[in-house]
Structures are given as C-alpha cells and as structure tokens.
Design a protein around this motif. Structure first.
Motif, PDB file in Angstrom:
ATOM      1  N   VAL A 110      69.913  35.128  60.893  1.00 26.95           N
ATOM      2  CA  VAL A 110      69.511  35.348  59.157  1.00 26.95           C
ATOM      3  C   VAL A 110      70.750  36.583  58.553  1.00 26.95           C
ATOM      4  N   GLN A 111      71.546  35.592  57.250  1.00 30.92           N
ATOM      5  CA  GLN A 111      72.104  36.145  56.487  1.00 30.92           C
ATOM      6  C   GLN A 111      71.715  37.083  54.979  1.00 30.92           C
ATOM      7  N   PHE A 112      70.719  36.438  54.660  1.00 27.60           N
ATOM      8  CA  PHE A 112      69.858  37.271  53.658  1.00 27.60           C
ATOM      9  C   PHE A 112      69.160  36.092  53.661  1.00 27.60           C
ATOM     10  N   VAL A 113      67.846  36.950  52.763  1.00 25.49           N
ATOM     11  CA  VAL A 113      66.408  36.611  52.298  1.00 25.49           C
ATOM     12  C   VAL A 113      66.076  37.113  51.356  1.00 25.49           C
ATOM     13  N   ASN A 114      65.233  36.414  50.361  1.00 29.10           N
ATOM     14  CA  ASN A 114      64.644  37.071  48.786  1.00 29.10           C
ATOM     15  C   ASN A 114      63.296  37.379  48.695  1.00 29.10           C
ATOM     16  N   PRO A 115      62.848  38.222  48.069  1.00 24.32           N
ATOM     17  CA  PRO A 115      61.485  38.776  48.193  1.00 24.32           C
ATOM     18  C   PRO A 115      60.896  37.569  48.168  1.00 24.32           C
ATOM     19  N   GLY A 116      60.506  36.577  47.785  1.00 25.33           N
ATOM     20  CA  GLY A 116      59.664  35.710  48.504  1.00 25.33           C
ATOM     21  C   GLY A 116      59.788  35.310  49.586  1.00 25.33           C
ATOM     22  N   PHE A 117      60.704  35.848  50.481  1.00 30.66           N
ATOM     23  CA  PHE A 117      60.495  35.625  51.923  1.00 30.66           C
ATOM     24  C   PHE A 117      59.385  36.348  52.753  1.00 30.66           C
ATOM     25  N   THR A 118      59.817  38.097  51.644  1.00 32.59           N
ATOM     26  CA  THR A 118      59.260  39.431  52.203  1.00 32.59           C
ATOM     27  C   THR A 118      57.813  38.982  51.939  1.00 32.59           C
ATOM     28  N   LYS A 119      57.229  38.431  50.207  1.00 31.81           N
ATOM     29  CA  LYS A 119      56.325  38.436  50.494  1.00 31.81           C
ATOM     30  C   LYS A 119      55.209  37.657  51.214  1.00 31.81           C
TER      31      LYS A 119
END
Length: 750
Positions: A32-41
């Motif tokens: 994993v390199q990047f995730v967005n807030p939607g992923f965290t949610k």
C-alpha cells in the motif's frame, strides 16, 4: 495547458478525498502506497496502519489474496478489465462485500509503478437483495411442501404469473417461477380441463371468485390432477375485474389414493361376498355395532349396515355362549386385550342355531390405552363345526376298530414312544396295556433288532414317512421270540404338525419255519440231483455201452428178433438219458440263483439258432424277429424259455416248413414277448395241461421227447414273476405270449 492540468489535479484530489468509495494505491508488489479518507471510513484503518504493508490483511482470508495474485500473473500483471467482486475484512473483523475496479498506475516517466483500485461497499445492497430472494424462496418452498402453486392473472392481457412446483413440473419453467399466456396454460390441459378452465375464468369475471378441478398433461405424457381456487384482487374504478390471484393444489396422489381406496373397498366387498363373510365395526364406548357383507343376511336386521346395540346382539346368542362374548368384548374396552376370537351360536332369521366365529381387534384406542373402536369379520362355521364333530366321531370309531381288530396294530410318536396298541397286540404278546403304552417301541424287540430299529429303521421311517416289510424279532412277555414283518405309515396332523406313526405287525414265525423247511427240501433236491446225475446215469451209461458192444461185435450172431430187441434197448437207453437230463434241468430251475442283466433279444436268438442249426436246416425253418431288442432278465432262464419254444415249433411243424415269428414290446410295466408259428397246433382245451411235466398230447413214438419242455418254460417264467399264455387251434399254428415284469428284474438287479 498547465492551468488545465492543475484543474484536473484538483478535481481528482477532490474526488480522492470526498468520495465515499475507498481508494487505494499499491505498488507492483501490492504494498500500500496511499489510501483516501473513504478507505479509512470503510475499513477503519488509519493510513499509517496500512501504508508499506501488503493488501493481504485486507481480504477475508489468504486464499482470496493468492487467488487474485494468480489472476494477475495470468493476465501478465494487468488487472481485470471488468469490475470484480471480493470479500474484504475491516479492522473490526466485519466482512465487506466490495465491488472493485482496478487500473494500472504509471510513474512520472510513464513506467509501470503499481495499481490504483476503487472499492464500493455493496454489503447492505447484497443483504437486502438476499433477504427479498430468501423471502420469496421461503414462499415458494412453502408452496412446494404442500404441492401448491400460486398464480396471478391479468384479466385484461390474459397473462399469468406462476410461482411454485407446477411452474416446472407442468410447464417446464426451470426456476419454478415465470410467466405464460392463458393459451399456453390451456395447451397443457386435457380437453375436459380446457372446458373447466374456460368456466373458471368466466366465474371469476361474473362473481369474483371460482373453484374447479383441472387435469394437466405433463411433457412426458403423465397426468396431473389439480384443484384450482382463485378470486379477483384488483378492479377498475368502474368495478371491472383487472387482476385475479389464487392457488392450485396438486391432488394427483390424493386422487390415486381415493381410487385405490375405492378399489380396495370393492375388492373387500367382493372378498366378503365370495367368502360368505360379514365385516363388523363395534363402538366400544357407545356399545353399538354395524354389520356389512353377505353374511349379515343371517341376522334379523331391517336394513344392511343398520346400527344396533350390543345388548340386541347378545339377545340373538345362545345362553351358554353369551358370557364368553361379553368377557372378550369387555377385555378390549378395558385395554386388557387388543384382539377377539370367539366361537358362539347365533339364532338366524329362520330360527336355526348357527355356529359363528368373530375375529378382529381394537383399531382405535384412547391415550390411556382403553379400546374405543374394534373392527373384524364374522364367518359361518356351522358346517366346519359339524365336520369337526363327524371327524371326532370317526376318530373315536377308528380308535375302537384299532383297539379291537384281530391284528397287531400300534401307534408311536415321533420319538418312538408307544401311544396305543390293539387288543390283539396285547393278547399275542402277553402284556397288559399299562405295561406297553408310554414305553419305547424298541423295548419289545430282541437286542439285535432293537439296535437295528433305533439306528436305522426308526430314523428311516421318520424321514420317508413309511416302512415296508421291515423284518424284526419281537420278544413276548414270556420270553418267546417271534419273527415279525412291520409295515407302517407316518401321519402329520394338520394344525398341530404332530407326527404319529401307525404300524401293523405280521407274525411270520410259521412262515419262516416253512421257509426253512423249504430250504431243507431244496438242499435235499440238490442232493437228489447230484445222485441222479451220477448214480442213475452210471448204470445207464453201462447199458448203453454194452448195447453198443453187442451191436458192433455180435450183431451177426443174432437173428432178426435179437437185432430188433437190441435196437429197442438202445432207443430206451437214449430216451432214459434224455429224461434224466430234462429232470435235472427242471429241478435246477427252482434253486438256481437269478442274475438279471441287460440282454439283447437278437443276440439270444442268434445263439439259439447256432445250437439248433441242424434241426433248423433239415426242417427249412425261418425265424423272424421284430419290435424292441433290449430286455432286463436272467440270461439262463430267458434262454430256456426261447430255446424250448423254438424247439417245440420246429418239432410240431405241419407239412409246410416252420415259420417262426418273434416280437417283443417294451411296455411301462415290463416286456411282452410273443412267439407264433404255423405248426399243427392243438385243441385249446389242453392249454393248461401242456405245461405239466411229462404231459404229452401225441403218442410216444410219433414225436421224440419226454414232454417236459413246456414245463421248463412255465417254471422259468414263474421264477421271474411273469405270466405265460397260449392261443392255438388244430392245424392253425400256435402263439405263446410271455410277460416279464420290469420291477422284478430291476429289484433283482439292485
């Protein structure tokens, strides 16, 4: 152009940060390199908890992670073009059903750097869809469990929706749910079903509800019977029916059961009629009964199947039998018995007493085991009871005859124990009844006979069911031994299966003594034959020898009378020699042991023709043989029969050359041999005398011989238990018929 690129970057960044879908960027090794807030949610992980780690922990299990890796390898590192679905797992462990779209992510130089993936959570949607499908499936399963199918019909377009087992069973719809037109519906109906369907639709339009029975024909040709029920569920503002709905139930099994029940009832009625029985049903609580069937005609009832009370039934019974009927009925009502089998007398319509047997049992009980209802049959056993009484009387008569008949009779059981003996048995053996009955039969035998009886005779008798001429030595009470021949048969009594042996003993003591005397006489006869063959023939040979010497040496010294006397002397000596030979042959026939064997008639006649060749040639005799060739007989005795008869036919021929015809017929009981000739014959009144020894029908000088040939034939036939007869007329020839039984030869061979 830079402004456009900045604008696109801003748009992408806004989408990246504010979309509700999870966005994840991974390198080519799936770190994993990047995730967005939607992923965290969606997943519950902060960026620092996943960046730098592989995506394996985001899947429900490692197997799914490896499966996607294998798919990437298969596609040469490229992600699938289409959306794919995967099951992920959040930080809290909750499963997430994700709709995923992946694309290649390039670096600044345009090289392959990894992937970017967008995941949409469709868990709730899938669950809602699954619940609706589950509810619908539950409804279809419920319909199928009761063999019902739901339908809804658009009364304007005549389109029908189906859900349930009939959708597949009748119309071939695989999912058990589908649509079809009314015409397609009717195509599966029989002709009668189409008529009923049309009336059903008309009733819906007229009254808003309908019910009918339909017959469908399945694709394989089998029929399905259904009960269809429905009503109008939606109308137009003006009241016009628009939609109807209902169910139709598959009643094929029920209809088949009803048909089988009807068939069974008809069969039962036929059986009752054929067997002259009646079926009864007794309500043990209400004390009421019903009768049906032909035998019910015996009872004084106004109508068949009329209900009557137990008290009325008892009023028809013989007073002596009422108590037993009530006792067995009460036992069923109180739960002490589940069956009834009682024989009693019943007064019929004509006022006659008839013996009736009731057989049945409890068919319904209460929870505490009390009898509520009983069913069964009654049958008329009047004739059976009368027959049983007659049999008992006959048995008593037999017992009386058995005990008092002047013969040694006895009964034994299957263990050889004496059950009864006749009075003559007791008087002849010197015992009283109590000394015999209950004792083993072998007790009254000598030691040698007892061993034979216990080890051989009795087991064979119990196995074969009969005994024929079994020789045993019996011991009287006074110690005297008698010779007996026992014949017996074994009876297996019906019902009980009890086996009883009945035997008769013949006292052959005197016969055995006579037989021993006969043996002694035969021995004396044998000694006589020895004497005759030596002592009588020795002087005769000297007479013959000296007569020959006189004839050869001194014939010239004798006058004509002397020569004649010498010839008479020689002739008398020759006839005396022949007579002695015939007597010896006749005496030997009686004591010679028999040796039956398979013989050829043609071969025997051939040997005889060789021995009689001189007389056959001189007389011009012809012998013809026909019929069967093989016979079982004693060679010596059969040869004596045939040779003497052929010799007689040659000797007593007419002016014509002898024509002898021999024919043998193989019959079921034995063999019949006929010998016919064209000789001089004789008066039929002498047919019995010709078989007597030394009996001659012609003057001594006219035909040679001692007159013993036919006596030898008769004795040879008798030795083989055969019969001989003769049919003759003067100058018409003679026919001798000999019958030799098959059993005599076979028993002797055995």
């Amino acid at each position: 152009m830079p402004q456009d690129q900045d604008f696109h970057t801003a748009v992408l960044e806004a989408l990246y940060r504010h979309t509700t879908n999870a966005v994840i960027v991974v390198d080519k090794d799936r770190h994993v390199q990047f995730v967005n807030p939607g992923f965290t949610k969606m997943f519950g992980y902060e960026p620092g908890e996943v960046i730098g780690h592989t995506t394996e922990g985001l899947y429900r299990d490692s197997a799914q992670f490896e499966e996607i890796a294998a798919e990437l390898t298969r596609l040469s590192g490229q992600p699938p073009d289409d959306i794919y679905y995967a099951i992920y797992r959040s930080k809290s462990g909750q499963e997430i059903i994700g709709e995923t779209k992946a694309a290649v992510f390039a670096d600044n130089q345009g090289g392959y750097a990894g992937f970017i993936g967008i995941i949409r959570d469709i868990t709730e949607t899938v669950n809602r869809t699954g619940l609706a499908e589950e509810t619908e499936q539950l409804f279809r399963d419920a319909l199928e469990s009761v063999h019902d199918t739901a339908w809804r019909m658009d009364l304007v377009t005549n389109e029908i929706e189906l859900a349930g087992p009939a959708a597949h069973n009748i119309f071939g719809i695989k999912e058990k749910k589908g649509r079809l037109s009314l015409n397609e519906w009717k195509q599966r109906l029989t002709e009668a079903g189409v008529t009923a369907c049309n009336q059903f639709v008309q009733d819906l339009l007229d009254s808003g509800q309908a019910q009918t029975f339909l017959t469908f024909e399945r694709p394989d040709g089998t029929l399905i019977f259904a009960k269809d029920t429905g009503r109008v569920i939606r109308r137009a503002p003006d009241g016009t029916p628009l939609v109807a709905a209902g169910t139709f139930a598959d009643i094929t099994e029920r209809k088949a059961l009803e048909e089988r029940t009807t068939e069974t009832e008809q069969y039962l009625d036929s059986a009752l009629e054929a067997a002259d029985l009646a079926a009864w049903r007794f309500d043990l609580v209400e004390n009421t009964c019903r009768l049906s069937g032909p035998l019910a005609r015996l009872v004084n009832l106004e109508t068949e199947n009329e209900e009557f009370t137990g008290a009325y039934w008892c009023s028809l019974l013989h007073r002596a039998d009422v108590g037993e009927v009530i006792r067995q009925t009460a036992a069923m009502a109180e739960g002490r018995s589940n069956s009834v089998d009682v024989l009693y007398r019943l007064r019929d319509k004509a006022g006659q007493w008839r013996w009736i047997r009731s057989i049945g049992g409890v068919t319904r009980q209460s929870e505490d085991g009390l009898g509520l209802v009983a069913n069964g049959i009654i049958k008329d056993e009047t004739e059976t009871v009368a027959l049983r009484k007659n049999l008992e009387a006959e048995r008593n008569r037999f017992e009386t005859i058995f005990r008092n008949t002047p013969a040694m009779l006895h009964q034994i059981d299957e263990n050889g124990i004496v059950r009864d003996v006749s009075a003559y048995w007791l008087s002849h053996m010197g015992y009283v009844r109590d000394e015999v009955v209950g004792k083993p039969f072998s007790t009254f035998l000598t030691d040698e006979s007892r061993i034979y009886a216990e080890n051989f005779a009795l087991p064979d008798f119990m196995k074969n069911g009969q005994a024929r001429n079994v020789a045993l030595e019996f011991k009287k009470k006074n110690g005297e031994v008698i010779d007996g021949l026992m014949n017996a048969y074994l009876e297996t009594r019906s019902g009980t299966g009890e086996r009883v042996g009945y035997g008769v003993i013949t006292d052959v003591t005197q016969l055995r003594r006579a037989y021993r005397d006969l043996e002694r006489s035969n021995r004396e006869l044998d000694r006589f034959a020895t004497i005759a063959s030596h002592d009588l023939q020795e002087p005769l040979r000297k007479v013959t020898a000296f007569a020959g010497i006189l004839a050869s040496r001194h014939a010239g010294q004798l006058d004509s009378d002397g020569v004649q006397y010498l010839d008479l002397l020689s002739d008398a000596a020759a006839r005396m020699q022949k007579l002695i030979d015939d007597v010896l042959e006749y005496s030997q026939l009686e004591i010679r042991p028999m040796k039956p064997e398979r013989l050829s008639l043609v071969a025997l006649i051939t040997d005889i023709k060789a021995r009689l060749s001189t007389s056959i040639t001189q007389s011009g005799t012809t012998i013809t043989i026909s019929g069967s060739d093989t016979i079982h007989a004693d060679r010596f005795l059969l040869n004596q029969i045939l040779q003497n008869l052929i010799s007689n036919s040659i000797k007593y021929h007419s002016e014509q050359a002898p024509d002898i015809r021999i024919r043998m017929v193989d019959e079921p009981g034995g063999w019949t041999v006929t010998l016919s000739d064209n000789g001089i014959g004789f008066d039929p009144k002498f047919t019995n005398q010709v078989f007597e020894p030394f009996r001659r029908l012609h003057p001594r000088g006219e035909y040679e011989g001692a007159g013993i040939g036919l006596a030898i034939v008769r004795q040879a036939v008798d030795r083989q238990n055969g019969r001989i007869s003769v049919d003759t007329r003067p100058q018409k020839g003679t026919t001798f018929t000999i019958f030799l039984p098959r059993h005599s030869a076979q028993q002797s061979v055995a």
